[in-house]
Design a protein around this motif. Structure first.
Motif, PDB file in Angstrom:
ATOM      1  N   SER A 103      12.755  66.478  21.437  1.00 39.37           N
ATOM      2  CA  SER A 103      11.744  66.746  22.464  1.00 39.37           C
ATOM      3  C   SER A 103      12.289  67.693  23.531  1.00 39.37           C
ATOM      4  O   SER A 103      11.588  68.617  23.975  1.00 39.37           O
ATOM      5  CB  SER A 103      11.292  65.433  23.110  1.00 39.37           C
ATOM      6  N   ALA A 104      13.544  67.475  23.950  1.00 38.35           N
ATOM      7  CA  ALA A 104      14.143  68.356  24.960  1.00 38.35           C
ATOM      8  C   ALA A 104      14.296  69.775  24.433  1.00 38.35           C
ATOM      9  O   ALA A 104      13.999  70.748  25.147  1.00 38.35           O
ATOM     10  CB  ALA A 104      15.501  67.793  25.392  1.00 38.35           C
ATOM     11  N   VAL A 105      14.722  69.902  23.189  1.00 36.23           N
ATOM     12  CA  VAL A 105      14.866  71.244  22.600  1.00 36.23           C
ATOM     13  C   VAL A 105      13.511  71.929  22.493  1.00 36.23           C
ATOM     14  O   VAL A 105      13.369  73.126  22.807  1.00 36.23           O
ATOM     15  CB  VAL A 105      15.544  71.139  21.221  1.00 36.23           C
ATOM     16  N   PHE A 106      12.489  71.187  22.085  1.00 32.80           N
ATOM     17  CA  PHE A 106      11.155  71.766  21.974  1.00 32.80           C
ATOM     18  C   PHE A 106      10.631  72.213  23.335  1.00 32.80           C
ATOM     19  O   PHE A 106      10.026  73.281  23.477  1.00 32.80           O
ATOM     20  CB  PHE A 106      10.198  70.741  21.346  1.00 32.80           C
ATOM     21  N   GLY A 107      10.855  71.386  24.361  1.00 35.45           N
ATOM     22  CA  GLY A 107      10.427  71.779  25.705  1.00 35.45           C
ATOM     23  C   GLY A 107      11.138  73.025  26.198  1.00 35.45           C
ATOM     24  O   GLY A 107      10.513  73.904  26.815  1.00 35.45           O
ATOM     25  N   LEU A 125       8.368  76.235  33.801  1.00 38.76           N
ATOM     26  CA  LEU A 125       9.011  74.929  33.910  1.00 38.76           C
ATOM     27  C   LEU A 125       8.007  73.799  33.714  1.00 38.76           C
ATOM     28  O   LEU A 125       8.291  72.808  33.036  1.00 38.76           O
ATOM     29  CB  LEU A 125       9.691  74.813  35.277  1.00 38.76           C
ATOM     30  N   GLY A 126       6.807  73.952  34.306  1.00 40.37           N
ATOM     31  CA  GLY A 126       5.779  72.937  34.117  1.00 40.37           C
ATOM     32  C   GLY A 126       5.343  72.822  32.662  1.00 40.37           C
ATOM     33  O   GLY A 126       5.174  71.718  32.138  1.00 40.37           O
ATOM     34  N   LEU A 127       5.169  73.963  31.986  1.00 44.14           N
ATOM     35  CA  LEU A 127       4.798  73.934  30.565  1.00 44.14           C
ATOM     36  C   LEU A 127       5.900  73.321  29.712  1.00 44.14           C
ATOM     37  O   LEU A 127       5.621  72.553  28.777  1.00 44.14           O
ATOM     38  CB  LEU A 127       4.479  75.358  30.091  1.00 44.14           C
ATOM     39  N   ALA A 128       7.153  73.651  30.029  1.00 37.80           N
ATOM     40  CA  ALA A 128       8.265  73.084  29.266  1.00 37.80           C
ATOM     41  C   ALA A 128       8.337  71.573  29.450  1.00 37.80           C
ATOM     42  O   ALA A 128       8.553  70.821  28.487  1.00 37.80           O
ATOM     43  CB  ALA A 128       9.579  73.734  29.706  1.00 37.80           C
ATOM     44  N   PHE A 129       8.133  71.117  30.684  1.00 40.66           N
ATOM     45  CA  PHE A 129       8.161  69.679  30.955  1.00 40.66           C
ATOM     46  C   PHE A 129       7.023  68.963  30.236  1.00 40.66           C
ATOM     47  O   PHE A 129       7.216  67.902  29.625  1.00 40.66           O
ATOM     48  CB  PHE A 129       8.070  69.450  32.461  1.00 40.66           C
ATOM     49  N   ALA A 130       5.834  69.541  30.277  1.00 35.74           N
ATOM     50  CA  ALA A 130       4.683  68.911  29.618  1.00 35.74           C
ATOM     51  C   ALA A 130       4.849  68.911  28.098  1.00 35.74           C
ATOM     52  O   ALA A 130       4.550  67.913  27.436  1.00 35.74           O
ATOM     53  CB  ALA A 130       3.407  69.645  30.010  1.00 35.74           C
ATOM     54  N   LEU A 135       3.833  66.277  24.385  1.00 36.58           N
ATOM     55  CA  LEU A 135       3.369  66.649  23.046  1.00 36.58           C
ATOM     56  C   LEU A 135       4.065  65.878  21.928  1.00 36.58           C
ATOM     57  O   LEU A 135       3.391  65.403  21.005  1.00 36.58           O
ATOM     58  CB  LEU A 135       3.535  68.159  22.858  1.00 36.58           C
ATOM     59  N   PRO A 136       5.411  65.716  21.920  1.00 38.64           N
ATOM     60  CA  PRO A 136       6.025  64.934  20.839  1.00 38.64           C
ATOM     61  C   PRO A 136       5.547  63.491  20.790  1.00 38.64           C
ATOM     62  O   PRO A 136       5.335  62.943  19.703  1.00 38.64           O
ATOM     63  CB  PRO A 136       7.526  65.022  21.158  1.00 38.64           C
TER      64      PRO A 136
END
Length: 326
Positions: A103-107, A125-130, A135-136
């Motif tokens: 999940s962290a890698v995907f973000g 940053l907001g999109l990466a956090f969401a 999503l996972p």
């Protein structure tokens, strides 16, 4: 300040969509809450003189049942809400640590890809956090729900196999083996694990409890209760399971009837919910200059913020309207 607000709203939108389409209480959780409400509804009856309640009174039994239901509810929430349990329900072999790493890698990948197209690192940053946090989990929940649906659809046929096997003289253990060999997945795999646990020395109720942690459905809970009662009190197990099969098929028929009656409302909600973003996308492709102020001008940002808030509220309301309980 405006970019921070846009980033926060982007996260709220993705999280709201995930909750609307995959969140909320499960069917078994709602059934437990209804049972608790029925039990606690009459808790004020049959008090004896002095305010004390005898151990064998109806109120004492109601309290004991209510305590049991609350314990089951706590165990069920622990079994269904943790990431490790959701991974088991989805039939995935990932560990919880591997899931969080992926999940962290995907973000991070989503955040890196959105940087060239965004006007501010805060939005990325907001999109990466969401994407990394929401999503996972939504994907795992979606897979788990689909797997439990397949299990429930074939479960009544598995009970019929047990009924026919008992009537022909086979023990229950051999009937479970037949289900593990001839039934479709995921029913076959779960019953194979059940047989393996029993063969390793677990009692049937303990093996069924572990199976319920992997597949928390009301149908499996009913099956475990019928077997537990039969082991304690005896009786005709084939007849009891046959009655359970009739009940489960009636529940399945009711589900399909509700699905047919609500199909028009569900289709309308999807069409209404997809119209605004679809129109914006089509206009952006055909006339980019016409839609450019919406993404570049601060007033357009405010309009987008309002649109996101109203769309999130609309999706939530439509989800509640089409989420029929039965």
């Amino acid at each position: 300040m405006l970019t921070i607000i846009v980033a926060v709203l982007a996260f709220i939108t993705i999280a709201g969509l995930g909750f609307a389409f995959a969140g909320g209480d499960s069917e078994s959780t709602r059934a437990t809450k209804r049972a608790q409400a029925l039990v606690s509804g009459g808790s004020g009856e049959s008090r004896v003189r002095g305010g004390r309640t005898p151990a064998n009174s109806p109120e004492a039994r109601r309290k004991a049942i209510l305590k049991t239901l609350k314990d089951q509810d706590r165990r069920q929430k622990k079994a269904t809400l943790s990431i490790a349990a959701r991974l088991q329900q989805a039939g995935l072999t990932f560990t919880e640590k591997q899931f969080w790493i992926a999940s962290a890698v995907f973000g991070l990948v989503i955040g890196a890809l959105s940087l060239p197209f965004g006007r501010s690192p805060l939005i990325a940053l907001g999109l990466a956090f969401a994407a990394g946090l929401g999503l996972p989990r939504w994907v795992v929940g979606f897979i788990a729900k689909g797997r439990m649906k397949k299990f429930t659809e074939a479960f009544s046929d598995a009970i019929d196999i047990i009924v026919r096997g008992i009537k022909s003289g086979l023990p229950v253990h051999d009937c479970l083996k037949i289900i593990g060999k001839e039934s479709p997945e995921p029913l076959a795999g779960e019953f194979r694990r059940l047989v393996e646990n029993v063969a390793m020395g677990l009692a049937m109720d303990q093996a069924l409890e572990k199976m319920y942690e992997r597949m928390p459905t009301n149908e499996l809970r009913f099956f475990a209760i019928v077997l537990a009662i039969q082991q304690k009190t005896g009786g005709n197990l084939a007849e009891a399971l046959n009655n359970l099969s009739v009940v489960l098929r009636g529940r399945k028929l009711m589900r399909e009837k509700i699905k047919a009656l609500s199909s028009e409302a569900i289709a309308s909600s999807f069409i209404i919910g997809s119209l605004p973003p679809g129109v914006v996308t089509l206009i952006s492709i055909t006339s980019p200059k016409y839609m450019a102020p919406l993404f570049t001008d601060p007033r357009g940002h405010l309009m987008l913020m309002g649109a996101v808030i109203w769309m999130s509220l609309g999706i939530f309301v439509m989800r509640k309207m089409i989420n029929f309980k039965f």
